[in-house]
Scaffold this motif. Structure first.
Motif, PDB file in Angstrom:
ATOM      1  N   SER A 127       0.812  -1.218   0.000  1.00 40.46           N
ATOM      2  CA  SER A 127       0.000   0.000   0.000  1.00 40.46           C
ATOM      3  C   SER A 127       0.846   1.268   0.000  1.00 40.46           C
ATOM      4  O   SER A 127       0.341   2.346  -0.329  1.00 40.46           O
ATOM      5  CB  SER A 127      -0.942   0.011   1.212  1.00 40.46           C
ATOM      6  N   VAL A 128       2.150   1.159   0.328  1.00 44.80           N
ATOM      7  CA  VAL A 128       3.007   2.353   0.352  1.00 44.80           C
ATOM      8  C   VAL A 128       3.658   2.628  -0.994  1.00 44.80           C
ATOM      9  O   VAL A 128       4.338   3.647  -1.145  1.00 44.80           O
ATOM     10  CB  VAL A 128       4.113   2.224   1.433  1.00 44.80           C
ATOM     11  N   ILE A 129       3.477   1.754  -1.972  1.00 41.91           N
ATOM     12  CA  ILE A 129       4.328   1.809  -3.162  1.00 41.91           C
ATOM     13  C   ILE A 129       4.145   3.093  -3.968  1.00 41.91           C
ATOM     14  O   ILE A 129       5.091   3.579  -4.600  1.00 41.91           O
ATOM     15  CB  ILE A 129       4.104   0.556  -4.044  1.00 41.91           C
ATOM     16  N   THR A 130       2.952   3.685  -3.947  1.00 40.66           N
ATOM     17  CA  THR A 130       2.768   4.913  -4.729  1.00 40.66           C
ATOM     18  C   THR A 130       3.496   6.101  -4.116  1.00 40.66           C
ATOM     19  O   THR A 130       3.651   7.129  -4.784  1.00 40.66           O
ATOM     20  CB  THR A 130       1.275   5.250  -4.878  1.00 40.66           C
ATOM     21  N   SER A 131       3.962   5.978  -2.879  1.00 41.31           N
ATOM     22  CA  SER A 131       4.776   7.029  -2.271  1.00 41.31           C
ATOM     23  C   SER A 131       6.263   6.784  -2.481  1.00 41.31           C
ATOM     24  O   SER A 131       7.087   7.639  -2.145  1.00 41.31           O
ATOM     25  CB  SER A 131       4.482   7.140  -0.770  1.00 41.31           C
ATOM     26  N   ARG A 132       6.618   5.636  -3.041  1.00 40.27           N
ATOM     27  CA  ARG A 132       8.025   5.289  -3.250  1.00 40.27           C
ATOM     28  C   ARG A 132       8.421   5.235  -4.723  1.00 40.27           C
ATOM     29  O   ARG A 132       9.607   5.216  -5.042  1.00 40.27           O
ATOM     30  CB  ARG A 132       8.326   3.926  -2.617  1.00 40.27           C
ATOM     31  N   VAL A 133       7.437   5.140  -5.621  1.00 36.26           N
ATOM     32  CA  VAL A 133       7.710   5.043  -7.058  1.00 36.26           C
ATOM     33  C   VAL A 133       6.956   6.162  -7.769  1.00 36.26           C
ATOM     34  O   VAL A 133       5.809   6.464  -7.439  1.00 36.26           O
ATOM     35  CB  VAL A 133       7.269   3.664  -7.614  1.00 36.26           C
ATOM     36  N   ARG A 134       7.604   6.778  -8.749  1.00 39.87           N
ATOM     37  CA  ARG A 134       7.011   7.920  -9.449  1.00 39.87           C
ATOM     38  C   ARG A 134       5.817   7.495 -10.309  1.00 39.87           C
ATOM     39  O   ARG A 134       5.846   6.430 -10.935  1.00 39.87           O
ATOM     40  CB  ARG A 134       8.049   8.606 -10.344  1.00 39.87           C
ATOM     41  N   PRO A 135       4.786   8.320 -10.400  1.00 37.47           N
ATOM     42  CA  PRO A 135       3.648   8.000 -11.273  1.00 37.47           C
ATOM     43  C   PRO A 135       4.087   7.875 -12.731  1.00 37.47           C
ATOM     44  O   PRO A 135       5.007   8.567 -13.181  1.00 37.47           O
ATOM     45  CB  PRO A 135       2.711   9.198 -11.087  1.00 37.47           C
ATOM     46  N   ALA A 136       3.436   6.981 -13.460  1.00 42.35           N
ATOM     47  CA  ALA A 136       3.670   6.784 -14.900  1.00 42.35           C
ATOM     48  C   ALA A 136       5.141   6.554 -15.227  1.00 42.35           C
ATOM     49  O   ALA A 136       5.642   7.017 -16.243  1.00 42.35           O
ATOM     50  CB  ALA A 136       3.133   7.980 -15.687  1.00 42.35           C
ATOM     51  N   SER A 137       5.827   5.795 -14.368  1.00 39.62           N
ATOM     52  CA  SER A 137       7.264   5.570 -14.575  1.00 39.62           C
ATOM     53  C   SER A 137       7.606   4.122 -14.916  1.00 39.62           C
ATOM     54  O   SER A 137       8.744   3.841 -15.313  1.00 39.62           O
ATOM     55  CB  SER A 137       8.042   5.970 -13.315  1.00 39.62           C
ATOM     56  N   CYS A 138       6.665   3.181 -14.779  1.00 35.65           N
ATOM     57  CA  CYS A 138       6.981   1.758 -14.921  1.00 35.65           C
ATOM     58  C   CYS A 138       6.450   1.195 -16.239  1.00 35.65           C
ATOM     59  O   CYS A 138       5.291   1.420 -16.591  1.00 35.65           O
ATOM     60  CB  CYS A 138       6.380   0.960 -13.763  1.00 35.65           C
ATOM     61  N   ARG A 139       7.277   0.439 -16.925  1.00 36.50           N
ATOM     62  CA  ARG A 139       6.838  -0.221 -18.151  1.00 36.50           C
ATOM     63  C   ARG A 139       6.355  -1.643 -17.900  1.00 36.50           C
ATOM     64  O   ARG A 139       5.687  -2.241 -18.733  1.00 36.50           O
ATOM     65  CB  ARG A 139       7.943  -0.233 -19.202  1.00 36.50           C
ATOM     66  N   PHE A 140       6.689  -2.213 -16.722  1.00 35.57           N
ATOM     67  CA  PHE A 140       6.318  -3.599 -16.426  1.00 35.57           C
ATOM     68  C   PHE A 140       6.138  -3.725 -14.923  1.00 35.57           C
ATOM     69  O   PHE A 140       7.032  -3.378 -14.144  1.00 35.57           O
ATOM     70  CB  PHE A 140       7.417  -4.546 -16.916  1.00 35.57           C
ATOM     71  N   VAL A 141       4.962  -4.236 -14.516  1.00 34.83           N
ATOM     72  CA  VAL A 141       4.659  -4.435 -13.095  1.00 34.83           C
ATOM     73  C   VAL A 141       4.187  -5.872 -12.894  1.00 34.83           C
ATOM     74  O   VAL A 141       3.260  -6.330 -13.575  1.00 34.83           O
ATOM     75  CB  VAL A 141       3.561  -3.455 -12.614  1.00 34.83           C
ATOM     76  N   HIS A 142       4.817  -6.582 -11.981  1.00 37.09           N
ATOM     77  CA  HIS A 142       4.436  -7.952 -11.635  1.00 37.09           C
ATOM     78  C   HIS A 142       3.849  -7.938 -10.235  1.00 37.09           C
ATOM     79  O   HIS A 142       4.517  -7.543  -9.269  1.00 37.09           O
ATOM     80  CB  HIS A 142       5.665  -8.867 -11.684  1.00 37.09           C
ATOM     81  N   ILE A 143       2.591  -8.376 -10.101  1.00 43.24           N
ATOM     82  CA  ILE A 143       1.892  -8.359  -8.815  1.00 43.24           C
ATOM     83  C   ILE A 143       1.699  -9.785  -8.322  1.00 43.24           C
ATOM     84  O   ILE A 143       0.969 -10.574  -8.921  1.00 43.24           O
ATOM     85  CB  ILE A 143       0.530  -7.642  -8.949  1.00 43.24           C
TER      86      ILE A 143
END
Length: 318
Positions: A127-143
């Motif tokens: 739940s904290v990840i949006t405060s640690r990674v910039r918006p619209a910065s990732c090309r690939f996300v594995h959940i």
């Protein structure tokens, strides 16, 4: 903005050192290794820039694989609780049941067996990840983090915010019987949040909030060249969805461990299996037990005794 922790906990000599990716415990099937490789290479070939993100890492098997596709100037962030307490009682019970031996130290030992530097590590709830990674910065996300609906729903919202317009998101355990919360959250996002599914395997769903049509078409072109993958296309929620059966998949080349490989039975060091030569005209591999759609109808609609008799007949004729 807070930045991820790049510090590495000292790794002692008491932890086993994997000599190949298959030595790392985890659930990362060859078919999904092939698809990770295709999507990430496709992005590189088309110069789609962006960072990599993994939510939920266990002991690092898929993270090690992902780290091999990191380009200069890009960031790879991995978020996991590891040794930290879970944020609520439900998640705590899940962690105690499934990941009792999970530690950040073991993840680091495994990752550093294949790479020179750790990714950016966020030891916290996803739940904290949006405060640690910039918006619209990732090309690939594995959940592949919590299986609880509320947490997966939050991870999906985070992925939508963090992905680039052409970015790809991958969900693990979207159809497992012990993870109904994942299925509810993922298909709910398809129905109400604009998530466009691209393809599914036995354990993972691949999707995007970008141009699904073009990407799906290019994926189908590649699948048509594979002799080790069966695929079909279904209409789901008003759009095509590619189904992939990878039980015969030959994994791509793996990252190489810095540790000495154990001798194989023939005296040769273990090496990754080569990807087989492909031919656009090659037919899908033969499958026992009758055509996939017919077997599904037999299994779902007929009584068990008749089903078993028909399956035996299919196998004798195959």
């Amino acid at each position: 903005m807070q930045f991820p922790d790049r510090s590495a906990t000292p790794v002692g000599d008491d932890l086993p050192r994997p000599t190949r990716l298959d030595d790392v415990k985890g659930w990362f099937r060859p078919v999904d290794q092939l698809l990770f490789d295709w999507f990430l290479t496709h992005q590189q070939d088309r110069e789609h820039a962006g960072d990599l993100l993994e939510l939920g890492a266990y002991l690092g098997k898929s993270a090690i694989f992902l780290g091999s596709y990191l380009r200069p100037g890009e960031e790879f962030t991995v978020c996991d609780l590891w040794d930290s307490p879970a944020p609520d009682s439900s998640n705590s019970a899940e962690m105690d049941r499934s990941y009792a031996t999970l530690t950040r130290r073991a993840f680091e030992a495994n990752y550093l067996s294949f790479h020179d530097e750790l990714p950016s590590l966020v030891q916290a709830p996803t739940s904290v990840i949006t405060s640690r990674v910039r918006p619209a910065s990732c090309r690939f996300v594995h959940i592949d983090a919590s299986h609880l609906y509320e947490h997966v729903h939050g991870d999906i919202r985070a992925a939508e915010r963090l992905l680039t317009p052409e970015g790809v998101v991958v969900f693990d355990d979207f159809r497992a019987e012990h993870c109904p919360g994942v299925a509810a959250a993922v298909w709910g996002a398809v129905a109400t949040a604009g998530l466009r599914p691209l393809c599914i395997t036995g354990t993972k769903l691949y999707g995007t909030w970008g141009d699904a049509g073009q990407l799906r078409g290019e994926l189908l072109g590649w699948l048509g060249t594979r002799t080790d993958l069966w695929h079909g296309v279904e209409e789901v929620a008003g759009a095509p969805l590619v189904r992939i059966d990878g039980r015969r998949a030959q994994a791509p080349a793996h990252p190489r461990s810095r540790h000495r490989a154990r001798p194989a039975a023939d005296g040769q060091a273990d090496r990754p299996s080569p990807v087989p030569a492909t031919s656009p005209a090659a037919a899908p591999p033969a499958r026992r037990g009758g055509p996939p759609r017919l077997r599904g109808v037999v299994r779902d609609l007929l009584p068990p005794l008749l089903t078993r008799a028909l399956v035996r007949a299919f196998r004798r004729s195959a």
